[in-house]
Design a protein around this motif. Structure first.
Motif, PDB file in Angstrom:
ATOM      1  N   ASP A  18       0.773  -1.168   0.040  1.00 49.50           N
ATOM      2  CA  ASP A  18       0.145  -0.190  -0.117  1.00 49.50           C
ATOM      3  C   ASP A  18       0.838   1.377  -0.030  1.00 49.50           C
ATOM      4  N   PHE A  19       1.926   1.070   0.749  1.00 52.73           N
ATOM      5  CA  PHE A  19       2.762   2.427   0.970  1.00 52.73           C
ATOM      6  C   PHE A  19       3.567   2.563  -0.579  1.00 52.73           C
ATOM      7  N   LEU A  20       3.795   1.296  -1.022  1.00 56.72           N
ATOM      8  CA  LEU A  20       4.611   1.653  -2.362  1.00 56.72           C
ATOM      9  C   LEU A  20       3.740   2.093  -3.523  1.00 56.72           C
ATOM     10  N   ALA A  21       2.557   1.668  -3.228  1.00 55.54           N
ATOM     11  CA  ALA A  21       1.438   2.113  -4.388  1.00 55.54           C
ATOM     12  C   ALA A  21       0.974   3.632  -4.212  1.00 55.54           C
ATOM     13  N   ASN A  22       1.057   4.087  -3.013  1.00 50.63           N
ATOM     14  CA  ASN A  22       0.425   5.504  -2.766  1.00 50.63           C
ATOM     15  C   ASN A  22       1.578   6.402  -2.476  1.00 50.63           C
ATOM     16  N   GLU A  23       2.810   6.040  -1.937  1.00 48.16           N
ATOM     17  CA  GLU A  23       3.684   7.071  -1.551  1.00 48.16           C
ATOM     18  C   GLU A  23       5.112   7.131  -1.964  1.00 48.16           C
ATOM     19  N   TYR A  24       5.339   6.074  -2.842  1.00 43.76           N
ATOM     20  CA  TYR A  24       6.709   5.911  -3.447  1.00 43.76           C
ATOM     21  C   TYR A  24       6.426   6.845  -4.525  1.00 43.76           C
ATOM     22  N   PRO A  25       7.511   8.115  -4.610  1.00 43.47           N
ATOM     23  CA  PRO A  25       7.457   9.295  -5.346  1.00 43.47           C
ATOM     24  C   PRO A  25       7.489   8.786  -6.866  1.00 43.47           C
ATOM     25  N   SER A  26       6.210   9.581  -7.439  1.00 39.37           N
ATOM     26  CA  SER A  26       5.929   8.842  -8.921  1.00 39.37           C
ATOM     27  C   SER A  26       7.305   9.401  -9.846  1.00 39.37           C
ATOM     28  N   HIS A  27       7.582  10.607  -9.650  1.00 39.27           N
ATOM     29  CA  HIS A  27       8.853  11.040 -10.543  1.00 39.27           C
ATOM     30  C   HIS A  27       9.948  10.089 -10.474  1.00 39.27           C
ATOM     31  N   ILE A  28      10.037   9.187  -9.470  1.00 35.24           N
ATOM     32  CA  ILE A  28      11.398   8.355  -9.218  1.00 35.24           C
ATOM     33  C   ILE A  28      11.083   7.079 -10.281  1.00 35.24           C
ATOM     34  N   LYS A  29       9.646   6.643  -9.939  1.00 31.22           N
ATOM     35  CA  LYS A  29       9.373   5.449 -10.668  1.00 31.22           C
ATOM     36  C   LYS A  29       9.234   5.640 -12.085  1.00 31.22           C
ATOM     37  N   GLU A  30       8.799   6.749 -12.541  1.00 36.10           N
ATOM     38  CA  GLU A  30       8.845   6.946 -14.087  1.00 36.10           C
ATOM     39  C   GLU A  30      10.282   6.912 -14.586  1.00 36.10           C
ATOM     40  N   GLY A  82      12.262  -4.412  -3.777  1.00 39.32           N
ATOM     41  CA  GLY A  82      13.069  -4.932  -4.856  1.00 39.32           C
ATOM     42  C   GLY A  82      11.842  -5.349  -5.976  1.00 39.32           C
ATOM     43  N   LEU A  83      10.697  -6.017  -5.583  1.00 46.64           N
ATOM     44  CA  LEU A  83       9.750  -5.940  -6.642  1.00 46.64           C
ATOM     45  C   LEU A  83       9.290  -5.232  -7.287  1.00 46.64           C
ATOM     46  N   ALA A  84       8.877  -3.780  -6.502  1.00 41.49           N
ATOM     47  CA  ALA A  84       8.384  -2.694  -6.984  1.00 41.49           C
ATOM     48  C   ALA A  84       9.410  -1.875  -7.807  1.00 41.49           C
ATOM     49  N   GLY A  85      10.653  -2.456  -7.865  1.00 39.56           N
ATOM     50  CA  GLY A  85      11.418  -1.615  -8.599  1.00 39.56           C
ATOM     51  C   GLY A  85      12.063  -0.311  -8.067  1.00 39.56           C
ATOM     52  N   CYS A  86      12.110  -0.176  -6.833  1.00 38.67           N
ATOM     53  CA  CYS A  86      12.479   0.961  -6.063  1.00 38.67           C
ATOM     54  C   CYS A  86      14.109   0.937  -6.098  1.00 38.67           C
ATOM     55  N   PRO A  87      14.690   2.099  -5.989  1.00 37.25           N
ATOM     56  CA  PRO A  87      15.868   2.230  -5.770  1.00 37.25           C
ATOM     57  C   PRO A  87      16.588   1.443  -4.568  1.00 37.25           C
ATOM     58  N   PRO A  88      17.790   1.077  -4.684  1.00 35.98           N
ATOM     59  CA  PRO A  88      18.293   0.261  -3.302  1.00 35.98           C
ATOM     60  C   PRO A  88      18.485   1.476  -2.243  1.00 35.98           C
ATOM     61  N   SER A 254      19.434  -9.339  -3.199  1.00 40.40           N
ATOM     62  CA  SER A 254      18.554  -8.526  -4.078  1.00 40.40           C
ATOM     63  C   SER A 254      17.606  -9.453  -4.913  1.00 40.40           C
ATOM     64  N   VAL A 255      16.996 -10.478  -4.352  1.00 35.62           N
ATOM     65  CA  VAL A 255      15.987 -11.606  -4.969  1.00 35.62           C
ATOM     66  C   VAL A 255      14.817 -10.839  -5.420  1.00 35.62           C
ATOM     67  N   GLY A 256      14.185  -9.880  -4.785  1.00 34.97           N
ATOM     68  CA  GLY A 256      13.066  -9.190  -5.185  1.00 34.97           C
ATOM     69  C   GLY A 256      13.385  -8.318  -6.620  1.00 34.97           C
ATOM     70  N   ALA A 257      14.574  -7.709  -6.688  1.00 35.77           N
ATOM     71  CA  ALA A 257      14.894  -6.777  -7.649  1.00 35.77           C
ATOM     72  C   ALA A 257      15.061  -7.923  -8.892  1.00 35.77           C
ATOM     73  N   SER A 258      15.677  -9.051  -8.677  1.00 40.11           N
ATOM     74  CA  SER A 258      16.167 -10.075  -9.684  1.00 40.11           C
ATOM     75  C   SER A 258      14.886 -10.512 -10.367  1.00 40.11           C
ATOM     76  N   LYS A 259      13.797 -10.800  -9.326  1.00 40.23           N
ATOM     77  CA  LYS A 259      12.726 -11.197  -9.833  1.00 40.23           C
ATOM     78  C   LYS A 259      11.928 -10.358 -10.736  1.00 40.23           C
ATOM     79  N   ARG A 260      12.122  -8.989 -10.557  1.00 40.38           N
ATOM     80  CA  ARG A 260      11.362  -8.161 -11.303  1.00 40.38           C
ATOM     81  C   ARG A 260      11.843  -8.037 -12.964  1.00 40.38           C
ATOM     82  N   GLN A 261      13.316  -7.813 -12.773  1.00 39.57           N
ATOM     83  CA  GLN A 261      14.090  -7.828 -13.826  1.00 39.57           C
ATOM     84  C   GLN A 261      13.799  -9.290 -14.849  1.00 39.57           C
ATOM     85  N   LEU A 262      13.811 -10.114 -14.022  1.00 41.28           N
ATOM     86  CA  LEU A 262      13.458 -11.756 -14.786  1.00 41.28           C
ATOM     87  C   LEU A 262      12.134 -11.594 -15.596  1.00 41.28           C
TER      88      LEU A 262
END
Ligand code: FAD
Length: 393
Positions: A18-30, A82-88, A254-262
């Motif tokens: 929920d936090f990642l969907a609503n509060e992760y800054p959108s300009h970074i995601k983009e 990691g799954l949400a693709g956030c910066p480390p 970094s399993v979450g990030a690797s799963k996203r990349q995969l």
């Protein structure tokens, strides 16, 4: 061994999502989705969003302002990021010097430094490695000499640190320095906090093979450091340094990030009709799954109060090898469009490939990821650690 999460853990996972969907800054995601580089301000915004939620101290005990989360919650948090693709997270404050300060610092140091780490008001960097002292870190030579000036004590620091990640942005550096050269090399090392604005410090960029400015050399010429910036006891720095290196168990793979990349890689490869590449991706998927189960086994041991040994090293080796294989397969998928590439600004940035959008950044990422098997204790050194734990040699 218990490998499934409790319903409370799953509720917590939903809260993180929920936090990642609503509060992760959108300009970074983009920016990340387009493969653009993040600026210093982007990274500050990202960390501040986590601080504002009260989650910056995700791996700290409650008494120092941390979340006091269980190993399962820490695992879930890092995995979801990691799954949400956030910066480390930039680890130097929250995962490195922070735990050293609350474990070995005095009250005054805790009050002075910990709140700013939790609020991401100070940017820390790590001054361990030196030219000639990397894997053999205890051979470090940067010297700190205690002097008394008008009744006040200072260390005068001279020497050089190297490969210092993001030192160009840093407000403070934590350093291992030599305060005694007479005995065993590990015994004369001390742990010093140094304000980067102190006269006598010079930061020079090291541009890596991908054209990026991520690491630096830091030179110290007669840098005057108040004695109250010494952590713990003089000569005990090696103990604190080892504590710091052992502190972080999860996240390293970094399993979450690797799963996203995969997932992204599979989408691309599915459209290519290349059997050999499909086989390689399938093998990689099996290895990512095996790594995830290794992490879960470690988690189960930690949750049961166990104190595992060589697992961090196993996770570091397997996790980083997988990260490198992923970037290699992206390059293979891009084929001729991988080269030449539009690298970061100033380095072949005017040469753009004509392939699909994802091919723009595959080679710079491939080159950048060569670092992961070197830093944080090289993979060869991790193998030495495993052999000590497992074989006793
Ligand atoms: C991108 C990047 C960022 C970094 N950021 C930081 C930072 O912020 N702060 C910091 O302090 N340091 C940082 N480092 C430094 C990093 O910790 C060192 O590069 C690492 O410890 C290896 O040391 P070295 O480069 O001196 O290589 P060396 O120690 O000279 O090793 C060279 C090679 O020999 C192998 N080797 C060495 N000793 C042994 C042995 N006993 N057995 C088997 N093989 C061995 C190594 O694995 C390596 O392959 C960073 C490095 C990189 C690449």
């Amino acid at each position: 061994m218990e490998l499934s999460f409790t319903s409370k853990d799953l509720e917590f996972r939903d809260e993180v999502r929920d936090f990642l969907a609503n509060e992760y800054p959108s300009h970074i995601k983009e920016k990340l989705e387009k493969g653009d580089m993040l600026s210093k301000q982007d990274l500050i915004d990202w960390h501040k969003s986590v601080s504002n939620k009260g989650w910056m101290g995700y791996n700290w005990p409650k008494e120092y302002g941390g979340t006091g989360w269980s190993p399962a919650q820490i695992y879930i948090f890092q995995n979801e990021l990691g799954l949400a693709g956030c910066p480390p997270f930039i680890p130097f404050g929250v995962s490195m010097v922070g735990p050293v300060i609350y474990s070995f610092g005095n009250e005054e140091q805790k009050q002075r430094f910990l709140p700013d780490i939790l609020n991401f008001n100070t940017w820390w960097c790590q001054g361990y490695s030196e030219p000639g002292s990397g894997s053999d870190l205890a051979s470090l030579k940067t010297k700190a000499e205690l002097v008394n000036e008008n009744g006040k004590e200072y260390y005068i620091v001279n020497g050089a640190k190297t490969w210092t990640t993001l030192a160009q942005h840093a407000d403070w550096i934590f350093c291992l320095v030599r305060t005694d050269s007479s005995g065993k090399k590990q015994e004369g090392i001390s742990f010093l906090l140094i304000d980067m604005k102190t006269p006598g410090i010079e930061v020079k960029p090291i541009i890596t093979i991908d054209g990026d400015h991520e690491v630096n050399s830091v030179f110290f010429s007669d840098v005057k450091v108040p004695v109250e910036n010494l952590i713990g006891e003089e000569g005990k720095g090696w103990t604190y340094a080892k504590f710091l290196l052992a502190h972080e168990r999860f996240g390293i793979a970094s399993v979450g990030a690797s799963k996203r990349q995969l997932l992204r890689l599979k989408e691309i490869v599915n459209d290519l009709d290349d059997e050999s590449l499909t086989d390689k991706v399938s093998q990689l998927e099996i290895d990512v799954m095996a790594l995830e189960f290794t992490e879960l086994r470690l988690l189960s041991e930690l949750e049961g109060g166990g104190n595992p040994g060589a697992e961090s090293s196993i996770l570091k080796i397997k996790g980083t090898e997988i990260q490198q294989r992923l970037t290699q397969l992206f390059v293979e998928a891009a084929g001729e469009f991988a080269v030449p590439y539009g690298g970061p600004e100033g380095f072949m940035s005017n040469v753009k490939p004509n392939g699909p959008e994802y091919t723009n950044e595959v080679l710079s990422k491939y080159l950048n990821m060569r670092k992961v098997t070197i830093y944080g204790g090289s993979n060869e050194i991790q193998k030495n650690i495993i052999s000590k734990y497992v074989l006793g040699v």
